[in-house]
Motif scaffolding. Structure first.
Motif, PDB file in Angstrom:
ATOM      1  N   ARG B 113     -42.921 -22.873 -11.310  1.00  0.00           N
ATOM      2  CA  ARG B 113     -41.820 -22.980 -11.520  1.00  0.00           C
ATOM      3  C   ARG B 113     -41.536 -23.497 -12.764  1.00  0.00           C
ATOM      4  O   ARG B 113     -40.887 -22.548 -13.762  1.00  0.00           O
ATOM      5  CB  ARG B 113     -40.470 -24.290 -10.597  1.00  0.00           C
ATOM      6  CG  ARG B 113     -40.712 -23.620  -9.498  1.00  0.00           C
ATOM      7  CD  ARG B 113     -39.611 -24.761  -8.752  1.00  0.00           C
ATOM      8  NE  ARG B 113     -39.833 -26.130  -8.683  1.00  0.00           N
ATOM      9  CZ  ARG B 113     -40.421 -26.990  -7.963  1.00  0.00           C
ATOM     10  NH1 ARG B 113     -40.595 -26.057  -6.463  1.00  0.00           N
ATOM     11  NH2 ARG B 113     -40.833 -27.839  -7.481  1.00  0.00           N
ATOM     12  N   ARG B 114     -42.248 -24.144 -13.436  1.00  0.00           N
ATOM     13  CA  ARG B 114     -42.544 -24.630 -14.834  1.00  0.00           C
ATOM     14  C   ARG B 114     -43.236 -23.792 -15.877  1.00  0.00           C
ATOM     15  O   ARG B 114     -41.773 -23.064 -16.846  1.00  0.00           O
ATOM     16  CB  ARG B 114     -43.656 -26.093 -14.587  1.00  0.00           C
ATOM     17  CG  ARG B 114     -44.174 -26.654 -15.845  1.00  0.00           C
ATOM     18  CD  ARG B 114     -42.923 -27.568 -16.174  1.00  0.00           C
ATOM     19  NE  ARG B 114     -43.064 -28.032 -17.374  1.00  0.00           N
ATOM     20  CZ  ARG B 114     -42.038 -29.514 -18.090  1.00  0.00           C
ATOM     21  NH1 ARG B 114     -41.365 -29.447 -17.258  1.00  0.00           N
ATOM     22  NH2 ARG B 114     -42.030 -29.591 -19.140  1.00  0.00           N
ATOM     23  N   THR B 115     -44.261 -22.895 -15.545  1.00  0.00           N
ATOM     24  CA  THR B 115     -44.245 -21.508 -15.681  1.00  0.00           C
ATOM     25  C   THR B 115     -43.291 -20.371 -16.522  1.00  0.00           C
ATOM     26  O   THR B 115     -42.912 -20.025 -17.598  1.00  0.00           O
ATOM     27  CB  THR B 115     -45.868 -20.866 -15.379  1.00  0.00           C
ATOM     28  OG1 THR B 115     -46.490 -22.300 -14.999  1.00  0.00           O
ATOM     29  CG2 THR B 115     -46.217 -19.738 -16.348  1.00  0.00           C
ATOM     30  N   GLN B 116     -42.262 -20.262 -15.231  1.00  0.00           N
ATOM     31  CA  GLN B 116     -41.798 -19.684 -16.122  1.00  0.00           C
ATOM     32  C   GLN B 116     -40.414 -19.532 -16.191  1.00  0.00           C
ATOM     33  O   GLN B 116     -39.827 -18.956 -16.929  1.00  0.00           O
ATOM     34  CB  GLN B 116     -40.665 -19.352 -13.887  1.00  0.00           C
ATOM     35  CG  GLN B 116     -41.721 -18.324 -12.808  1.00  0.00           C
ATOM     36  CD  GLN B 116     -41.348 -16.572 -13.806  1.00  0.00           C
ATOM     37  OE1 GLN B 116     -42.671 -16.600 -14.136  1.00  0.00           O
ATOM     38  NE2 GLN B 116     -40.543 -16.146 -14.111  1.00  0.00           N
ATOM     39  N   LEU B 121     -37.140 -19.313 -21.090  1.00  0.00           N
ATOM     40  CA  LEU B 121     -35.992 -19.848 -22.682  1.00  0.00           C
ATOM     41  C   LEU B 121     -36.316 -19.570 -23.214  1.00  0.00           C
ATOM     42  O   LEU B 121     -36.215 -19.882 -24.195  1.00  0.00           O
ATOM     43  CB  LEU B 121     -36.714 -21.881 -22.005  1.00  0.00           C
ATOM     44  CG  LEU B 121     -36.352 -22.630 -21.406  1.00  0.00           C
ATOM     45  CD1 LEU B 121     -36.630 -24.152 -21.088  1.00  0.00           C
ATOM     46  CD2 LEU B 121     -34.373 -22.364 -21.382  1.00  0.00           C
ATOM     47  N   LYS B 122     -38.029 -19.162 -22.957  1.00  0.00           N
ATOM     48  CA  LYS B 122     -38.608 -18.055 -24.586  1.00  0.00           C
ATOM     49  C   LYS B 122     -37.727 -16.866 -24.793  1.00  0.00           C
ATOM     50  O   LYS B 122     -37.344 -16.757 -25.673  1.00  0.00           O
ATOM     51  CB  LYS B 122     -40.135 -18.188 -24.540  1.00  0.00           C
ATOM     52  CG  LYS B 122     -41.136 -18.016 -25.782  1.00  0.00           C
ATOM     53  CD  LYS B 122     -42.169 -17.871 -25.207  1.00  0.00           C
ATOM     54  CE  LYS B 122     -42.698 -16.791 -26.798  1.00  0.00           C
ATOM     55  NZ  LYS B 122     -44.053 -17.044 -26.873  1.00  0.00           N
ATOM     56  N   GLN B 123     -37.566 -16.278 -23.498  1.00  0.00           N
ATOM     57  CA  GLN B 123     -36.471 -15.260 -23.519  1.00  0.00           C
ATOM     58  C   GLN B 123     -36.091 -15.085 -24.287  1.00  0.00           C
ATOM     59  O   GLN B 123     -34.945 -14.084 -25.080  1.00  0.00           O
ATOM     60  CB  GLN B 123     -37.275 -13.795 -22.680  1.00  0.00           C
ATOM     61  CG  GLN B 123     -38.213 -13.560 -21.926  1.00  0.00           C
ATOM     62  CD  GLN B 123     -37.994 -12.970 -20.953  1.00  0.00           C
ATOM     63  OE1 GLN B 123     -37.531 -14.055 -19.130  1.00  0.00           O
ATOM     64  NE2 GLN B 123     -38.378 -11.463 -20.182  1.00  0.00           N
ATOM     65  N   VAL B 124     -34.784 -16.034 -23.946  1.00  0.00           N
ATOM     66  CA  VAL B 124     -33.503 -16.492 -24.087  1.00  0.00           C
ATOM     67  C   VAL B 124     -33.529 -17.359 -25.656  1.00  0.00           C
ATOM     68  O   VAL B 124     -32.490 -17.488 -25.915  1.00  0.00           O
ATOM     69  CB  VAL B 124     -32.424 -16.937 -23.088  1.00  0.00           C
ATOM     70  CG1 VAL B 124     -33.108 -15.624 -22.171  1.00  0.00           C
ATOM     71  CG2 VAL B 124     -32.844 -18.273 -22.724  1.00  0.00           C
ATOM     72  N   HIS B 153     -37.068 -15.684 -11.947  1.00  0.00           N
ATOM     73  CA  HIS B 153     -37.414 -15.645 -10.106  1.00  0.00           C
ATOM     74  C   HIS B 153     -37.777 -14.117 -10.037  1.00  0.00           C
ATOM     75  O   HIS B 153     -38.178 -13.581  -9.818  1.00  0.00           O
ATOM     76  CB  HIS B 153     -36.751 -15.705  -9.044  1.00  0.00           C
ATOM     77  CG  HIS B 153     -35.466 -14.901  -8.798  1.00  0.00           C
ATOM     78  ND1 HIS B 153     -34.831 -15.946  -9.693  1.00  0.00           N
ATOM     79  CD2 HIS B 153     -34.526 -14.460  -7.731  1.00  0.00           C
ATOM     80  CE1 HIS B 153     -33.337 -14.432  -9.451  1.00  0.00           C
ATOM     81  NE2 HIS B 153     -33.689 -13.936  -8.054  1.00  0.00           N
ATOM     82  N   GLU B 154     -37.980 -13.692 -11.702  1.00  0.00           N
ATOM     83  CA  GLU B 154     -38.339 -11.892 -11.521  1.00  0.00           C
ATOM     84  C   GLU B 154     -37.471 -11.120 -10.728  1.00  0.00           C
ATOM     85  O   GLU B 154     -37.781 -10.066 -10.115  1.00  0.00           O
ATOM     86  CB  GLU B 154     -39.880 -12.238 -11.790  1.00  0.00           C
ATOM     87  CG  GLU B 154     -40.549 -12.636 -12.796  1.00  0.00           C
ATOM     88  CD  GLU B 154     -42.042 -12.760 -12.796  1.00  0.00           C
ATOM     89  OE1 GLU B 154     -42.410 -12.630 -11.889  1.00  0.00           O
ATOM     90  OE2 GLU B 154     -42.461 -12.621 -13.968  1.00  0.00           O
TER      91      GLU B 154
END
Lengths: 276, 321
Positions: B113-116, B121-124, B153-154
Motif C-alpha cells: 500500500r505504501r509503495t503504491q 503520488l509521484k505519477q500525479v 491498485h493498478e
C-alpha cells in the motif's frame, strides 16, 4: 471482505475522533472517573459501609448496606449514560451516514469492489464502536474504581453497560434508515430523539387511550409501540438489574435487539437500491 | 476483439420518468484503448459512467465490465474511478486517502500500500503533498489526488470524469502524458470530458452523446473526416462546360485556381465528377477528403440532432399531437 468492512469501520472511527464531540465526551468521562477515584472515599469496616466522604468531608456515617450504596452509585452512572451519554452520542454520530452519502464521496466508495451492504455495515459499526469505547471507558472505569475501593464486584453493572451500548446501537440503526432515505444530520438527530421521547408515552398507551377513547388512536399507539424499541422498559430494567432485583422478563431487550436488526436490514435494503 | 466495456440498450430516467437521461445506449470499448465520451452538459455522460460502476442502477439494458455484469461488485475489481467534483474526507492526508482506497481495493499488504501510494503520488506530481490534509488542497490538487487513488491498485480500466477540471495548462499536459503512458501499458481509459481539444489529442475512439442518445461513435479520424466534402486538386479552365455541369451534379462546388472544393451527395457522385475530369483529359493531382476539428464535428452533430428534435416537434405540432 471483512477486512474491507473493517477498513471502513476504522476510518469511520478516525473521522469521529477528528470531531471534537467525542473528545469532549472523553474529557467528561475522565472527570467522572477522577471524581470516583479521588473525591469520593468509602469507610468500609468488616465489609459494611460505615460512612463515606466527599472532598474529605464526611457525608454519611452509620452502618449502611455496602452493596446497596455501590449499586445506587452505579445506577446513577448508568442512568446518566442512558440520558446524557446516548443523547450526546446521537449528536456526535448523526452526520456519519449523511457524510458518506455526499456527492463525490459516495461515488468514490461505491466504485470500489465492496458490496454496498458492507460499506453501510462498516460505517454503522464505526459509529457504534466509538460510542461503545467511550461508554465502556466510563462503565469499566467506574466498576474498577468502586470495586477496588469497596471490594464489591457488581458484575450486573457491566452487563447493564452492554445493554446501554446495545440500546444506542438500536437507536442508531433507526437513525441509519432515516439517513439513507434523507441524508441530513439534523433529521437524523431528530429521528433518534423522537424514538427516545415517545417511548415512555407508548409505555403508558393504555392510559392515553383511556383519555381519548378513539379507536384509531388505539391502533396508532399500538402500531407505534410495535415498531419502536422498548427504551422506557429497558430504562426501568437497568436499575433493577444493577441492584440485583430478579428480572423475570427480558422480552423488552430481545424485542428491541430484533427490531434493531430489522432497522439495519431495512437501511441496507434502501441503500442497495438507491441511485447516487 | 476483447472488450473492457460492453453495454446494450442502456436506458435510464430521473424524476419518475420525466427526465430521460439515457435512451438505449449500446457501445463497446475495446481493451487497451482511450475512449472519449463527449456531450454537452446534461447529455448523460456521468450517468452512463455511474451505471457502469453500479452507482446508478439502469432501468433497462445490460452493462458488463470485462464480461462481468456491473451489478456484481467483483466487476469493479479491475476498475479505477475519478468522480466528477470529488469530495474526499478532508480530515485525511493524501497518504491516508490512498491507504483507505488501497484497503477498499483489496490490497492487504501494508508495504505494498505504501509503495503504491508513493508511486502514484509521484505519477500525479504530488509527492511533496502526501502528508498534507486534503482540506488544505487546492481544486487542482484534489483532482490530482483523485487521479492517484484511481490508479493506485493498478486497474486495467480507468474511468475519468472530467480529469483535468481545475488543473492548470501545464498540469493538463502532464495528465495527458500520463494517460498516454497508461495506454502504452495496456490500460483501458474511459474519459468523460467536454474539453474536445484534449479528447482529440489522446483518444483512439470517441462517442457523442446528446439528450441521452448516442449520436455517433468512431475513431477521431472517422468523426473528423467528411464523407461528402472533398478537395480535388485539378485545373478546370474557366470556359470549360464542365463547370456548369458540376454545379448541377454536386451539392456545392467552389472553383479555385488549382482545385475544386466539392460537396457531393455520395461517393458515386464523386466518382462521376472524377470520370468527367479524366474523360476531358484533365489531370488530377490529388483528392483529399475534407477534415474538420473534432469540435466542428461535435457541434455539427449536436446541431443536427437539435434541428431533428425541433423538426420532430414541429411535425408533432402540425399533426395536432
Amino acid at each position: 471482505m471483512i477486512q474491507k468492512m473493517l477498513s471502513v469501520c476504522y476510518y469511520t472511527i478516525r473521522e469521529s475522533m477528528y470531531r471534537k464531540t467525542f473528545v469532549a465526551f472523553f474529557i467528561l468521562s475522565t472527570i467522572t472517573l477522577a471524581f470516583f477515584l479521588f473525591v469520593i472515599n468509602f469507610d468500609v469496616v468488616d465489609g459494611v459501609l460505615a460512612g463515606f466522604s466527599l472532598f474529605g468531608n464526611t457525608v454519611k456515617s452509620g452502618k449502611t448496606d455496602l452493596f446497596e450504596m455501590i449499586a445506587q452509585i452505579e445506577t446513577i452512572v448508568a442512568s446518566t449514560l442512558i440520558g446524557g451519554g446516548i443523547f450526546l452520542s446521537i449528536i456526535a454520530t448523526a452526520s456519519i451516514v449523511p457524510n458518506m452519502l455526499q456527492k463525490g464521496h459516495i461515488d468514490w466508495l461505491i466504485s470500489k469492489p465492496v458490496p454496498r451492504s458492507w460499506l453501510l455495515l462498516g460505517r454503522f459499526l464505526g459509529a457504534v464502536s466509538i460510542v461503545a469505547v467511550n461508554m465502556l471507558y466510563v462503565i469499566l472505569g467506574t466498576f474498577l474504581i468502586l470495586s477496588t475501593k469497596t471490594g464489591v464486584w457488581n458484575f450486573n453493572f457491566l452487563f447493564a453497560g452492554l445493554i446501554i451500548i446495545g440500546l444506542f446501537a438500536i437507536i442508531y440503526a433507526f437513525m441509519t434508515i432515516i439517513s439513507v432515505t434523507i441524508p441530513n444530520s439534523a433529521i437524523s438527530i431528530f429521528a433518534g430523539y423522537i424514538i427516545i421521547f415517545i417511548s415512555p408515552f407508548l409505555l403508558e398507551r393504555a392510559k392515553i387511550y383511556a383519555l381519548a377513547s378513539e379507536k384509531l388512536l388505539k391502533y396508532l399507539l399500538e402500531f407505534l409501540y410495535m415498531i419502536t424499541p422498548r427504551i422506557a422498559e429497558i430504562s426501568i430494567l437497568i436499575p433493577k438489574m444493577i441492584k440485583g432485583v430478579p428480572i423475570d422478563d427480558f422480552t423488552p431487550i430481545w424485542y428491541s435487539l430484533l427490531l434493531g436488526a430489522f432497522y439495519f436490514s431495512s437501511a441496507v435494503f434502501i441503500f442497495q437500491r438507491k441511485d447516487f | 476483439m476483447e472488450f473492457a466495456i460492453e453495454t446494450r440498450d442502456i436506458s435510464h430516467d430521473f424524476s419518475r420518468g420525466s427526465v430521460k437521461a439515457l435512451s438505449n445506449v449500446s457501445l463497446n470499448v475495446g481493451k487497451g484503448s482511450i475512449f472519449g465520451l463527449l456531450g454537452p452538459n446534461g447529455a448523460g455522460k456521468t450517468t452512463f459512467v455511474k451505471i457502469l460502476l453500479s452507482i446508478i442502477h439502469q432501468k433497462t439494458g445490460q452493462a458488463k465490465l470485462f464480461g462481468l455484469p456491473t451489478d456484481q461488485y467483483t466487476s469493479r475489481e479491475k476498475a479505477g474511478y475519478l468522480p466528477e467534483s470529488n469530495r474526499f474526507p478532508g480530515f485525511l492526508t493524501g497518504y491516508n486517502l490512498l491507504d483507505y482506497s488501497a484497503r477498499l481495493s483489496g490490497i492487504t499488504d501494508s508495504r505494498r500500500r505504501r509503495t503504491q501510494a508513493e508511486k502514484v503520488l509521484k505519477q500525479v506530481g504530488m509527492s511533496d503533498w502526501g502528508q498534507t490534509k486534503i482540506k488544505k488542497y487546492s481544486k487542482g490538487m484534489a483532482q490530482r489526488i483523485g487521479l492517484a487513488q484511481a490508479l493506485l491498485h493498478e486497474p486495467e480500466l480507468i474511468f475519468l470524469d472530467e480529469p483535468t477540471d481545475g488543473i492548470d495548462p501545464v498540469g493538463r499536459k502532464e495528465v495527458r502524458d500520463l494517460l498516454i503512458n497508461l495506454k502504452d501499458e495496456g490500460k483501458t481509459i474511459f474519459l468523460n470530458s467536454h474539453l474536445l481539444s484534449e479528447v482529440e489529442l489522446i483518444c483512439d475512439e470517441v462517442a457523442i452523446l446528446h439528450h441521452g442518445k448516442l449520436l455517433k461513435q468512431g475513431t477521431v479520424k472517422e468523426l473528423t473526416t467528411s464523407e461528402k466534402r472533398f478537395k480535388v486538386y485539378a485545373y478546370v479552365p474557366e470556359d470549360s462546360s464542365l463547370r456548369s455541369e458540376f454545379k448541377e451534379e454536386t451539392l456545392s462546388i467552389v472553383f479555385a485556381d488549382d482545385s475544386l472544393d466539392i460537396t457531393v451527395k455520395d461517393v458515386e457522385s464523386l466518382n462521376a465528377v472524377i470520370d468527367k475530369l479524366r474523360s476531358s483529359a484533365i489531370s488530377i493531382n490529388a483528392i483529399i477528403p475534407h477534415t474538420q476539428t473534432l469540435e466542428d464535428s461535435f457541434i455539427q452533430t449536436i446541431q443536427n440532432d437539435a434541428n431533428g428534435d425541433f423538426n420532430t416537434l414541429l411535425d408533432e405540432k402540425e399533426a395536432g399531437k
